[in-house]
Scaffold this motif. Structure first.
Motif, PDB file in Angstrom:
ATOM      1  N   LEU A   1      36.037  43.137  40.165  1.00  0.00           N
ATOM      2  CA  LEU A   1      36.723  44.282  40.764  1.00  0.00           C
ATOM      3  C   LEU A   1      38.214  44.213  40.491  1.00  0.00           C
ATOM      4  O   LEU A   1      38.849  45.212  40.130  1.00  0.00           O
ATOM      5  CB  LEU A   1      36.451  44.277  42.268  1.00  0.00           C
ATOM      6  CG  LEU A   1      36.475  45.620  42.971  1.00  0.00           C
ATOM      7  CD1 LEU A   1      35.488  46.549  42.332  1.00  0.00           C
ATOM      8  CD2 LEU A   1      36.166  45.454  44.437  1.00  0.00           C
ATOM      9  N   ILE A   2      38.800  43.008  40.629  1.00  0.00           N
ATOM     10  CA  ILE A   2      40.236  42.865  40.356  1.00  0.00           C
ATOM     11  C   ILE A   2      40.492  43.121  38.877  1.00  0.00           C
ATOM     12  O   ILE A   2      41.510  43.713  38.502  1.00  0.00           O
ATOM     13  CB  ILE A   2      40.736  41.473  40.789  1.00  0.00           C
ATOM     14  CG1 ILE A   2      40.708  41.368  42.304  1.00  0.00           C
ATOM     15  CG2 ILE A   2      42.155  41.245  40.309  1.00  0.00           C
ATOM     16  CD1 ILE A   2      41.222  40.060  42.822  1.00  0.00           C
TER      17      ILE A   2
ATOM     18  N   ILE B   1      40.504  46.863  38.510  1.00  0.00           N
ATOM     19  CA  ILE B   1      41.712  47.442  39.102  1.00  0.00           C
ATOM     20  C   ILE B   1      42.923  47.132  38.242  1.00  0.00           C
ATOM     21  O   ILE B   1      43.765  47.997  37.987  1.00  0.00           O
ATOM     22  CB  ILE B   1      41.901  46.891  40.531  1.00  0.00           C
ATOM     23  CG1 ILE B   1      40.884  47.521  41.473  1.00  0.00           C
ATOM     24  CG2 ILE B   1      43.300  47.170  41.028  1.00  0.00           C
ATOM     25  CD1 ILE B   1      40.905  46.930  42.830  1.00  0.00           C
ATOM     26  N   SER B   2      42.998  45.873  37.750  1.00  0.00           N
ATOM     27  CA  SER B   2      44.193  45.547  36.987  1.00  0.00           C
ATOM     28  C   SER B   2      44.173  46.245  35.636  1.00  0.00           C
ATOM     29  O   SER B   2      45.231  46.486  35.061  1.00  0.00           O
ATOM     30  CB  SER B   2      44.350  44.034  36.834  1.00  0.00           C
ATOM     31  OG  SER B   2      43.249  43.513  36.168  1.00  0.00           O
TER      32      SER B   2
ATOM     33  N   VAL C   1      43.184  49.379  35.385  1.00  0.00           N
ATOM     34  CA  VAL C   1      43.676  50.725  35.713  1.00  0.00           C
ATOM     35  C   VAL C   1      45.169  50.683  36.018  1.00  0.00           C
ATOM     36  O   VAL C   1      45.943  51.510  35.540  1.00  0.00           O
ATOM     37  CB  VAL C   1      42.889  51.286  36.910  1.00  0.00           C
ATOM     38  CG1 VAL C   1      43.496  52.585  37.368  1.00  0.00           C
ATOM     39  CG2 VAL C   1      41.439  51.473  36.539  1.00  0.00           C
ATOM     40  N   ILE C   2      45.585  49.693  36.818  1.00  0.00           N
ATOM     41  CA  ILE C   2      46.970  49.690  37.285  1.00  0.00           C
ATOM     42  C   ILE C   2      47.917  49.132  36.233  1.00  0.00           C
ATOM     43  O   ILE C   2      48.962  49.704  35.944  1.00  0.00           O
ATOM     44  CB  ILE C   2      47.098  48.860  38.579  1.00  0.00           C
ATOM     45  CG1 ILE C   2      46.305  49.521  39.708  1.00  0.00           C
ATOM     46  CG2 ILE C   2      48.549  48.732  38.994  1.00  0.00           C
ATOM     47  CD1 ILE C   2      46.378  48.786  41.000  1.00  0.00           C
ATOM     48  N   LEU C   3      47.541  47.992  35.649  1.00  0.00           N
ATOM     49  CA  LEU C   3      48.525  47.249  34.864  1.00  0.00           C
ATOM     50  C   LEU C   3      48.539  47.626  33.397  1.00  0.00           C
ATOM     51  O   LEU C   3      49.560  47.486  32.743  1.00  0.00           O
ATOM     52  CB  LEU C   3      48.245  45.748  34.980  1.00  0.00           C
ATOM     53  CG  LEU C   3      48.592  45.118  36.320  1.00  0.00           C
ATOM     54  CD1 LEU C   3      48.165  43.674  36.332  1.00  0.00           C
ATOM     55  CD2 LEU C   3      50.073  45.206  36.569  1.00  0.00           C
ATOM     56  N   GLU C   4      47.396  48.057  32.864  1.00  0.00           N
ATOM     57  CA  GLU C   4      47.327  48.152  31.414  1.00  0.00           C
ATOM     58  C   GLU C   4      47.454  49.570  30.893  1.00  0.00           C
ATOM     59  O   GLU C   4      47.183  49.817  29.725  1.00  0.00           O
ATOM     60  CB  GLU C   4      46.012  47.518  30.930  1.00  0.00           C
ATOM     61  CG  GLU C   4      46.044  46.029  31.117  1.00  0.00           C
ATOM     62  CD  GLU C   4      44.675  45.416  31.076  1.00  0.00           C
ATOM     63  OE1 GLU C   4      43.761  46.068  30.575  1.00  0.00           O
ATOM     64  OE2 GLU C   4      44.535  44.287  31.571  1.00  0.00           O
TER      65      GLU C   4
ATOM     66  N   LEU D   1      51.983  40.580  33.128  1.00  0.00           N
ATOM     67  CA  LEU D   1      50.866  41.305  33.745  1.00  0.00           C
ATOM     68  C   LEU D   1      49.816  40.325  34.260  1.00  0.00           C
ATOM     69  O   LEU D   1      49.299  40.462  35.373  1.00  0.00           O
ATOM     70  CB  LEU D   1      50.236  42.273  32.744  1.00  0.00           C
ATOM     71  CG  LEU D   1      51.144  43.386  32.240  1.00  0.00           C
ATOM     72  CD1 LEU D   1      50.358  44.344  31.370  1.00  0.00           C
ATOM     73  CD2 LEU D   1      51.759  44.135  33.395  1.00  0.00           C
TER      74      LEU D   1
ATOM     75  N   ALA E   1      48.639  39.809  38.126  1.00  0.00           N
ATOM     76  CA  ALA E   1      47.248  39.978  38.554  1.00  0.00           C
ATOM     77  C   ALA E   1      46.762  38.720  39.277  1.00  0.00           C
ATOM     78  O   ALA E   1      46.047  38.803  40.280  1.00  0.00           O
ATOM     79  CB  ALA E   1      46.361  40.272  37.355  1.00  0.00           C
TER      80      ALA E   1
ATOM     81  N   LEU F   1      48.033  38.734  42.739  1.00  0.00           N
ATOM     82  CA  LEU F   1      47.198  39.603  43.577  1.00  0.00           C
ATOM     83  C   LEU F   1      45.942  38.865  44.019  1.00  0.00           C
ATOM     84  O   LEU F   1      45.537  38.927  45.186  1.00  0.00           O
ATOM     85  CB  LEU F   1      46.824  40.863  42.790  1.00  0.00           C
ATOM     86  CG  LEU F   1      45.932  41.860  43.521  1.00  0.00           C
ATOM     87  CD1 LEU F   1      46.660  42.444  44.702  1.00  0.00           C
ATOM     88  CD2 LEU F   1      45.486  42.972  42.604  1.00  0.00           C
TER      89      LEU F   1
ATOM     90  N   TYR G   1      48.330  51.839  44.667  1.00  0.00           N
ATOM     91  CA  TYR G   1      48.428  52.432  43.333  1.00  0.00           C
ATOM     92  C   TYR G   1      48.743  53.917  43.427  1.00  0.00           C
ATOM     93  O   TYR G   1      49.635  54.437  42.755  1.00  0.00           O
ATOM     94  CB  TYR G   1      47.127  52.193  42.584  1.00  0.00           C
ATOM     95  CG  TYR G   1      47.032  52.897  41.260  1.00  0.00           C
ATOM     96  CD1 TYR G   1      47.939  52.627  40.253  1.00  0.00           C
ATOM     97  CD2 TYR G   1      46.039  53.832  41.022  1.00  0.00           C
ATOM     98  CE1 TYR G   1      47.877  53.265  39.052  1.00  0.00           C
ATOM     99  CE2 TYR G   1      45.960  54.479  39.817  1.00  0.00           C
ATOM    100  CZ  TYR G   1      46.876  54.196  38.834  1.00  0.00           C
ATOM    101  OH  TYR G   1      46.801  54.835  37.641  1.00  0.00           O
TER     102      TYR G   1
ATOM    103  N   ASN H   1      54.479  48.764  36.048  1.00  0.00           N
ATOM    104  CA  ASN H   1      53.102  48.737  36.525  1.00  0.00           C
ATOM    105  C   ASN H   1      52.906  47.704  37.625  1.00  0.00           C
ATOM    106  O   ASN H   1      51.929  47.741  38.357  1.00  0.00           O
ATOM    107  CB  ASN H   1      52.151  48.421  35.377  1.00  0.00           C
ATOM    108  CG  ASN H   1      52.068  49.568  34.401  1.00  0.00           C
ATOM    109  OD1 ASN H   1      52.358  50.695  34.765  1.00  0.00           O
ATOM    110  ND2 ASN H   1      51.696  49.276  33.174  1.00  0.00           N
TER     111      ASN H   1
ATOM    112  N   ALA I   1      52.987  48.579  41.854  1.00  0.00           N
ATOM    113  CA  ALA I   1      51.782  48.831  42.648  1.00  0.00           C
ATOM    114  C   ALA I   1      51.161  47.520  43.125  1.00  0.00           C
ATOM    115  O   ALA I   1      50.736  47.397  44.274  1.00  0.00           O
ATOM    116  CB  ALA I   1      50.769  49.623  41.837  1.00  0.00           C
ATOM    117  N   ILE I   2      51.132  46.530  42.230  1.00  0.00           N
ATOM    118  CA  ILE I   2      50.569  45.227  42.595  1.00  0.00           C
ATOM    119  C   ILE I   2      51.365  44.605  43.738  1.00  0.00           C
ATOM    120  O   ILE I   2      50.805  44.077  44.699  1.00  0.00           O
ATOM    121  CB  ILE I   2      50.574  44.282  41.374  1.00  0.00           C
ATOM    122  CG1 ILE I   2      49.642  44.792  40.282  1.00  0.00           C
ATOM    123  CG2 ILE I   2      50.192  42.874  41.778  1.00  0.00           C
ATOM    124  CD1 ILE I   2      48.205  44.567  40.541  1.00  0.00           C
TER     125      ILE I   2
END
Lengths: 321, 225
Positions: A308-309, A312-313, A315-318, B11, B15, B18, B113, B129, B132-133
């Motif tokens: 799941l992370i 999400i990452s 969608v959010i980070l990339e 990144l 992550a 998080l 997000y 980006n 949001a994290i």
């Protein structure tokens, strides 16, 4: 005419790749056992021993319980065929065969699910307590492993814009940067593979202790060639998950042309990757103890959280990379 | 190292930070939760360091060192010592519904997000980006404060929130002014000391660090004739 010749060569290669699966699977299991024995200061049996065991079982007489229905007899064939078919869809040495169009990861998950469904049915069929117990445990574990597997697969699919394994591998080969979503998908897939192939924190493949066994409990009533087919299918499943991890996340060396030299390199690279993965599995099984069955949900929810992370990452980070 | 690699490294580190927030939220063993918090501090420091290298911003080196020494070494060590002195090293504090808390935390990430989306579209920094994290880390820290009943775990949630704020500062504006940063760092340090005193007071008065017992004590007083 030229097209026909290419097709003929392609067919030979596709068949060779499919045949390599059942041949290589016992070797991988043998290597894991050998590595584990060496870590425990034992010499260990030869790497060929699982293959010899299969030969021995095929030669033995096959006995069936008199309470068994026809389902019990056909299950080994269904399980073996479905597992082999699922394996043949995964790119082992090359991504550019025309069977690559079939290599959809959801098909693979579906075929493995089919095999597991019949195995669980057969476990309950004879009516012994252990069979039913093993079947319900297997269903509990796989019911939680499968969402995590699919979630990890969706993470890959979102990066590669395809659920086709060959496209995913190609995408990985071309776009080789370090991405957080890939890291988490890898973690999730490793945990799922450990659970699905019945390795140590979840199930112990070498025990017949009634309180802990899962896979062994389901196949307890089988003998002779039926047992051989089921064990062979389990070995192919281990090779399938190993290859999935090796080729999707570390695709270097896989053949992208039909050239014989490329195939040789691909074979050597795959053997190297699987040797490393098998040794890692053996180390993991040596340092970890088997968890109680009721701790399996925590293990698998960790796998789900990883996936799941990863999603999400992605969608959010990339975005915009 | 190439800039591209540095960007993707940031990144990955974000992550992982998080994930550390999830670990602080869900980890039942206090010591393991403290370790997860220490890892989070180290990861935030690593993000700061990587941004400093990628953007060649020398003032960020200082904040990276400050964050690492405070959040990854000193405060976890203090909490570790407190837990051992309170005799809680083997204490288990499971959230009442761990799966529900995790699902809720995932919802928080999505909310963060959605909230940050307009900001992201107007920003040009390569760390945009991560905003949001970092907001998600703050919200999960808040959730840890709500879900956990054990005072030490709640303090961890509070400190994790501060980690998230720091990450937000680094990713949105490449760090706060040095004076502000120093002030916040020492505030957090003083808070950690005060929390230690507070733990001992709490244990003396209600004989436990389970914060839920606080209102039970009130009821008991009301019940008395």
């Amino acid at each position: 005419m030229g097209g026909d010749a290419v097709n003929a060569a392609d067919t030979v290669l596709a068949v060779a790749q499919a045949l390599l699966w059942p041949l290589a699977a016992p070797l991988l299991v043998g290597w894991v056992r050998k590595a584990k024995a060496m870590l425990q200061n034992r010499r260990g049996a030869s790497v060929l021993q699982p293959a010899r065991n299969l030969g021995k079982l095929f030669a033995k007489e096959t006995r069936v319980a008199h309470t068994a229905s026809p389902l019990f007899r056909v299950t080994p064939y269904i399980v073996f065929t479905a597992t082999w078919l699922a394996a043949a869809a995964v790119p082992l040495l090359s991504t550019h065969l025309y069977t690559a169009a079939l290599a959809d990861v959801i098909v693979v998950a579906g075929l493995l699910g089919l095999a597991r469904f019949f195995l669980a049915l057969a476990g309950m069929d004879v009516g012994t307590a252990f069979g039913g117990m093993g079947a319900s445990r297997e269903m509990m574990v796989s019911g939680m492993a499968e969402p995590a597997l699919l979630m990890a697969v969706f993470t890959l699919a979102m990066s590669a814009h395809s659920t086709n394994l060959s496209s995913v591998v190609d995408h990985q080969l071309t776009g080789g940067t370090l991405l957080p979503s890939m890291l988490f998908a890898l973690g999730s897939l490793i945990l799922v593979a450990v659970a699905e192939t019945g390795r140590i924190p979840i199930d112990n493949p070498t025990t017949h202790l009634e309180l802990t066994m899962i896979h062994e409990a389901m196949v307890l009533e089988y003998s002779g060639r039926h047992l051989a087919l089921l064990e062979w299918a389990a070995q192919i499943r281990l090779l399938l998950y190993g290859t999935l991890i090796a080729n999707v996340f570390f695709p270097w060396g896989i053949a992208t042309t039909a050239h014989p030299a490329a195939w040789g390199i691909a074979l050597a690279a795959l053997a190297g990757k699987l040797l490393v993965l098998g040794a890692a599995l053996a180390v993991g099984e040596t340092v970890l103890a088997k968890k109680r069955l009721f701790q399996a949900p925590a293990f698998l929810s960790l796998a789900f959280l990883f996936a799941l992370i990863g999603l999400i990452s992605h969608v959010i980070l990339e975005q915009g990379l | 190292m190439s800039v591209q690699l540095l960007h993707s490294l940031v990144l990955v580190l974000a992550a992982l930070a998080l994930f550390a927030a999830f670990a602080v939220l869900g980890q039942a063993r206090l010591l393991a939760a403290i370790h997860a918090f220490a890892w989070q501090g180290a990861l935030v420091a690593a993000v700061t360091l990587t941004v400093a290298v990628a953007e060649s911003a020398p003032e960020l080196y200082f904040s990276a060192v400050l964050t690492f020494s405070l959040k990854a070494l000193l405060i976890p060590w203090m909490l570790h010592r407190l837990v051992r002195r309170l005799g809680l090293s083997r204490h288990l504090d499971r959230p009442q519904h761990p799966m529900l808390a995790t699902v809720f935390a995932v919802g928080m990430v999505m909310f963060a997000y959605w909230l940050v989306l307009p900001l992201v579209q107007s920003s040009l920094a390569f760390t945009r980006n991560i905003v949001a994290i970092s907001l998600a880390v703050v919200l999960i820290g808040l959730l840890t404060l709500v879900v956990r009943r054990q005072a030490v775990a709640q303090v961890l949630g509070f400190m994790a929130m501060e980690n998230g704020l720091f990450l937000a500062a680094v990713s949105a504006t490449h760090g706060m002014p040095l004076v502000v940063e120093l002030g916040v760092a020492f505030d957090v340090l003083i808070a950690a000391v005060l929390f230690g005193v507070f733990f001992f007071q709490l244990r003396e008065s209600i004989d436990s660090l389970d914060v839920d017992r606080l209102d039970r004590l009130n009821e008991a007083r009301e019940d008395q004739p």
